[in-house]
Motif scaffolding. Structure first.
Motif, PDB file in Angstrom:
ATOM      1  N   ASN A  31       0.830  -1.200   0.000  1.00 59.83           N
ATOM      2  CA  ASN A  31       0.000   0.000   0.000  1.00 59.83           C
ATOM      3  C   ASN A  31       0.870   1.258   0.000  1.00 59.83           C
ATOM      4  O   ASN A  31       1.221   1.793   1.041  1.00 59.83           O
ATOM      5  CB  ASN A  31      -0.949   0.005   1.201  1.00 59.83           C
ATOM      6  CG  ASN A  31      -2.054   1.018   1.038  1.00 59.83           C
ATOM      7  OD1 ASN A  31      -1.852   2.102   0.489  1.00 59.83           O
ATOM      8  ND2 ASN A  31      -3.237   0.695   1.515  1.00 59.83           N
ATOM      9  N   TRP A  32       1.200   1.729  -1.195  1.00 59.80           N
ATOM     10  CA  TRP A  32       2.080   2.894  -1.307  1.00 59.80           C
ATOM     11  C   TRP A  32       1.443   4.146  -0.724  1.00 59.80           C
ATOM     12  O   TRP A  32       2.134   4.999  -0.186  1.00 59.80           O
ATOM     13  CB  TRP A  32       2.522   3.123  -2.757  1.00 59.80           C
ATOM     14  CG  TRP A  32       1.444   3.559  -3.705  1.00 59.80           C
ATOM     15  CD1 TRP A  32       0.670   2.765  -4.498  1.00 59.80           C
ATOM     16  CD2 TRP A  32       1.038   4.897  -3.986  1.00 59.80           C
ATOM     17  NE1 TRP A  32      -0.201   3.516  -5.236  1.00 59.80           N
ATOM     18  CE2 TRP A  32       0.008   4.840  -4.950  1.00 59.80           C
ATOM     19  CE3 TRP A  32       1.440   6.149  -3.514  1.00 59.80           C
ATOM     20  CZ2 TRP A  32      -0.629   5.969  -5.443  1.00 59.80           C
ATOM     21  CZ3 TRP A  32       0.812   7.281  -4.017  1.00 59.80           C
ATOM     22  CH2 TRP A  32      -0.211   7.184  -4.972  1.00 59.80           C
ATOM     23  N   ARG A  33       0.108   4.259  -0.777  1.00 63.41           N
ATOM     24  CA  ARG A  33      -0.556   5.452  -0.226  1.00 63.41           C
ATOM     25  C   ARG A  33      -0.375   5.513   1.294  1.00 63.41           C
ATOM     26  O   ARG A  33      -0.106   6.577   1.845  1.00 63.41           O
ATOM     27  CB  ARG A  33      -2.034   5.454  -0.596  1.00 63.41           C
ATOM     28  CG  ARG A  33      -2.289   5.780  -2.060  1.00 63.41           C
ATOM     29  CD  ARG A  33      -3.776   5.611  -2.412  1.00 63.41           C
ATOM     30  NE  ARG A  33      -4.005   5.819  -3.826  1.00 63.41           N
ATOM     31  CZ  ARG A  33      -3.919   4.858  -4.751  1.00 63.41           C
ATOM     32  NH1 ARG A  33      -3.588   3.620  -4.379  1.00 63.41           N
ATOM     33  NH2 ARG A  33      -4.139   5.119  -6.019  1.00 63.41           N
ATOM     34  N   GLU A  34      -0.519   4.356   1.951  1.00 69.38           N
ATOM     35  CA  GLU A  34      -0.308   4.319   3.409  1.00 69.38           C
ATOM     36  C   GLU A  34       1.138   4.656   3.752  1.00 69.38           C
ATOM     37  O   GLU A  34       1.395   5.353   4.730  1.00 69.38           O
ATOM     38  CB  GLU A  34      -0.658   2.938   3.975  1.00 69.38           C
ATOM     39  CG  GLU A  34      -2.121   2.767   4.279  1.00 69.38           C
ATOM     40  CD  GLU A  34      -2.404   1.499   5.058  1.00 69.38           C
ATOM     41  OE1 GLU A  34      -1.619   1.161   5.979  1.00 69.38           O
ATOM     42  OE2 GLU A  34      -3.416   0.854   4.749  1.00 69.38           O
ATOM     43  N   ARG A  35       2.073   4.148   2.956  1.00 73.37           N
ATOM     44  CA  ARG A  35       3.490   4.454   3.216  1.00 73.37           C
ATOM     45  C   ARG A  35       3.735   5.955   3.058  1.00 73.37           C
ATOM     46  O   ARG A  35       4.412   6.570   3.891  1.00 73.37           O
ATOM     47  CB  ARG A  35       4.406   3.662   2.278  1.00 73.37           C
ATOM     48  CG  ARG A  35       4.411   2.180   2.561  1.00 73.37           C
ATOM     49  CD  ARG A  35       5.568   1.434   1.948  1.00 73.37           C
ATOM     50  NE  ARG A  35       5.861   1.700   0.561  1.00 73.37           N
ATOM     51  CZ  ARG A  35       5.266   1.119  -0.484  1.00 73.37           C
ATOM     52  NH1 ARG A  35       4.307   0.235  -0.293  1.00 73.37           N
ATOM     53  NH2 ARG A  35       5.630   1.417  -1.721  1.00 73.37           N
ATOM     54  N   LEU A  36       3.171   6.541   2.017  1.00 74.86           N
ATOM     55  CA  LEU A  36       3.357   7.974   1.781  1.00 74.86           C
ATOM     56  C   LEU A  36       2.752   8.795   2.918  1.00 74.86           C
ATOM     57  O   LEU A  36       3.394   9.724   3.429  1.00 74.86           O
ATOM     58  CB  LEU A  36       2.744   8.376   0.435  1.00 74.86           C
ATOM     59  CG  LEU A  36       2.931   9.827   0.015  1.00 74.86           C
ATOM     60  CD1 LEU A  36       4.418  10.193  -0.066  1.00 74.86           C
ATOM     61  CD2 LEU A  36       2.251  10.089  -1.325  1.00 74.86           C
ATOM     62  N   ASN A  37       1.544   8.461   3.339  1.00 76.72           N
ATOM     63  CA  ASN A  37       0.905   9.174   4.450  1.00 76.72           C
ATOM     64  C   ASN A  37       1.721   9.043   5.740  1.00 76.72           C
ATOM     65  O   ASN A  37       1.872  10.008   6.478  1.00 76.72           O
ATOM     66  CB  ASN A  37      -0.522   8.669   4.670  1.00 76.72           C
ATOM     67  CG  ASN A  37      -1.462   9.076   3.554  1.00 76.72           C
ATOM     68  OD1 ASN A  37      -1.214  10.031   2.836  1.00 76.72           O
ATOM     69  ND2 ASN A  37      -2.532   8.321   3.389  1.00 76.72           N
ATOM     70  N   ALA A  38       2.239   7.844   5.982  1.00 76.44           N
ATOM     71  CA  ALA A  38       3.051   7.622   7.188  1.00 76.44           C
ATOM     72  C   ALA A  38       4.328   8.460   7.138  1.00 76.44           C
ATOM     73  O   ALA A  38       4.728   9.056   8.137  1.00 76.44           O
ATOM     74  CB  ALA A  38       3.387   6.137   7.340  1.00 76.44           C
TER      75      ALA A  38
END
Length: 147
Positions: free
Chosen positions: A26-33
């Protein structure tokens, strides 16, 4: 706390952010984190950001981690884009998925099976290619030789 304010401590949800930052599918979760961790200056948050900057398969996450580390005063260099396949054995994996489907399967069926079997590949390339992902995947699928 406004978006530009940095706190010199560990965020209360550090463990969840660390887990999200390392979620390979999940690249979106990684980016948000990465964005949230970059608002907290501690050795632990810096370590997670350094790991994302140096090891993420999606360049926009590597770049975001770099920018956050810079804002935290760390001496870092913007990583170069990787050349070639982002995930080793990509073509071999795609051929295996194509072979597992009926001979007359559609691109849509292939795409769904890729998502189910290898969400990490699907997610990485979607994150890296953005709006060009669908065409890239269809071109890859069309070019795969299975017999």
């Amino acid at each position: 706390m406004n978006a530009n304010e940095v706190k010199n401590e560990l965020p209360p949800n550090y463990e969840q952010l660390k887990t999200a930052a390392n979620r390979t599918s999940n690249w979106r979760e990684r980016l948000n984190a990465v964005e949230e961790l970059g608002q907290w200056k501690s050795q632990k948050t810096i370590d997670v950001l350094l790991h994302r900057m140096n090891n993420d398969t999606v360049y926009r996450i590597r770049e975001a981690a770099f920018r956050k580390l810079e804002q935290l005063g760390e001496s870092v260099q913007l990583p170069e884009r990787r050349k070639g396949d982002l995930i080793d054995g990509l073509t071999k994996t795609l051929v295996r998925i194509k072979k597992s489907l009926p001979k007359d399967h559609s691109f849509e069926e292939f795409k769904v099976k890729l998502q189910k079997m290898r969400l990490d590949i699907y997610d990485t390339y979607e994150g890296e290619l953005g709006t060009g992902f669908e065409k890239w995947l269809e071109d890859k699928w069309a070019a795969l030789v299975t017999r």
